[in-house]
Design a protein around this motif. Structure first.
Motif, short mmCIF file in Angstrom:
data_model
loop_
_atom_site.label_atom_id
_atom_site.label_comp_id
_atom_site.label_asym_id
_atom_site.label_seq_id
_atom_site.Cartn_x
_atom_site.Cartn_y
_atom_site.Cartn_z
N PHE A 52 36.12 13.52 34.53
CA PHE A 52 35.22 13.58 35.68
C PHE A 52 33.82 13.90 35.18
N ASN A 53 32.85 13.15 35.66
CA ASN A 53 31.47 13.38 35.29
C ASN A 53 30.67 13.74 36.54
N VAL A 54 29.81 14.74 36.42
CA VAL A 54 28.99 15.16 37.56
C VAL A 54 27.73 14.32 37.60
N GLU A 55 27.59 13.52 38.63
CA GLU A 55 26.43 12.67 38.81
C GLU A 55 25.89 12.85 40.23
N HIS A 56 24.62 13.22 40.32
CA HIS A 56 23.98 13.42 41.63
C HIS A 56 24.77 14.41 42.50
N GLU A 57 25.22 15.48 41.86
CA GLU A 57 25.95 16.57 42.52
C GLU A 57 27.29 16.12 43.09
N SER A 58 27.81 15.03 42.61
CA SER A 58 29.14 14.57 43.03
C SER A 58 29.95 14.24 41.78
N THR A 59 31.27 14.31 41.90
CA THR A 59 32.15 14.06 40.77
C THR A 59 32.52 12.58 40.71
N THR A 60 32.30 11.99 39.55
CA THR A 60 32.59 10.57 39.36
C THR A 60 33.68 10.40 38.30
#
Length: 317
Positions: A52-60
């Motif tokens: 999981f990667n945090v992108e724009h305050e969301s988990t991707t």
């Protein structure tokens, strides 16, 4: 430990495999570095890793292709070689090799992994362990970004469950998709090992199967689907059914009745070994006398007894 595993799905095939376990992949990165479709994956290969990667305050959820084996930050100052394709559960908290990886957690999708059992003769027999339903297994791991910007990963191992202790004392940590352990391992922002370690449990579920495979898997250069297939047990039936040969007997011990029994058995054997039309012909003449059946069948070869009489008569001339 886990030093070899199987992953034969191409990058484009993995989203469908993940969907079987309700997992999404937002995108796939560095697939061009892929080590190619392999049934025999070894250290240094570049294989898919899910995290999981945090992108724009969301988990991707991402799938990135990484090299198997982590290079320690201080490796350039040390000449010694390190085995970093596995991380022992008991050493993660205290080893400086993994100290910078605790906030880089991942799972490694595999079809199954290989383990070797050494017998009393020191012969090593490889076994293949996989899920009974043949879905992907997900192994707990850590990843790191090397100084050259390339991604690397390791697989976490701990003690094996009772059902697999006979094979090896250790095994990779398996995480089940959809469980709190799986989601927390990937999504927990806290890198405190006291919390994380509780997520990595010994695999006590009875959802795995194992079987012997070819010894060729021991060489990482060998590859192919046959390496993950069970070894076919060689049939011993042919060994015990050797071609019957007539035993050598003394002339005085062989009676006419014995000869007739052999002739009759020979006729039955020939009948059963012929094709269907011959069998039907024999069935049609089933009510005929034994003498008539022998007359209609192919002429029997001369018996050793008759040959022996001929030689005897010749000598007496």
């Amino acid at each position: 430990m886990c030093g070899r595993y199987s992953m034969s799905f191409a990058p484009g095939e993995l989203p469908a495999q993940f969907a079987q376990q309700n997992l999404n992949i937002d995108r796939i990165e560095d697939a061009d570095l892929w080590s190619a479709k392999r049934y025999n994956v070894g250290p240094q290969c570049i294989e898919p890793v899910y995290f999981f990667n945090v992108e724009h305050e969301s988990t991707t959820p991402l799938l990135r292709y990484m090299k198997w084996g982590v290079t320690p930050k201080w490796a350039n100052q040390k000449s010694q070689k390190l085995s970093t394709f596995n991380a022992r559960y008991e050493n993660i908290e205290h080893s400086k090799i993994w100290s910078h990886c605790l906030d880089h957690r991942c799972v490694i999708p595999i079809e199954g992994y290989f383990e070797w059992k050494t017998d009393s003769s020191k012969n090593k027999q490889p076994w293949f362990i996989r899920r009974k339903d043949h879905k992907l297994m997900f192994l707990a791991g850590l990843y790191s970004i090397a100084s050259d910007g390339k991604y690397e990963y390791t697989i976490i191992t701990r003690e094996a469950p009772k059902q697999l202790e006979w094979l090896h004392s250790r095994m990779p940590v398996v995480l089940e998709p959809g469980t709190d352990e799986f989601n927390s391992w990937l999504g927990l922002k806290d890198s405190n090992w006291d919390k994380l370690s509780k997520l990595l449990k010994v695999h006590e579920k009875e959802d795995l199967e194992w079987y012997k495979v070819k010894k060729e898997v021991g060489n990482v250069k060998n590859d192919g689907e046959d390496l993950v297939k069970p070894i076919k047990q060689e049939s011993l039936q042919g060994f015990f059914k050797k071609e019957e040969t007539e035993p050598i007997k003394s002339e005085s011990k062989v009676s006419i009745k014995d000869e007739e029994k052999k002739d009759s058995a020979s006729q039955e054997t020939v009948t059963l070994s012929h094709k269907e039309p011959v069998i039907k012909k024999e069935e049609k003449n089933i009510n005929d006398s034994p003498a008539k059946r022998r007359k209609n069948s192919s002429p029997p070869t001369s018996s050793p007894r008759k040959k022996q009489h001929t030689i005897t008569d010749f000598l007496h001339k």
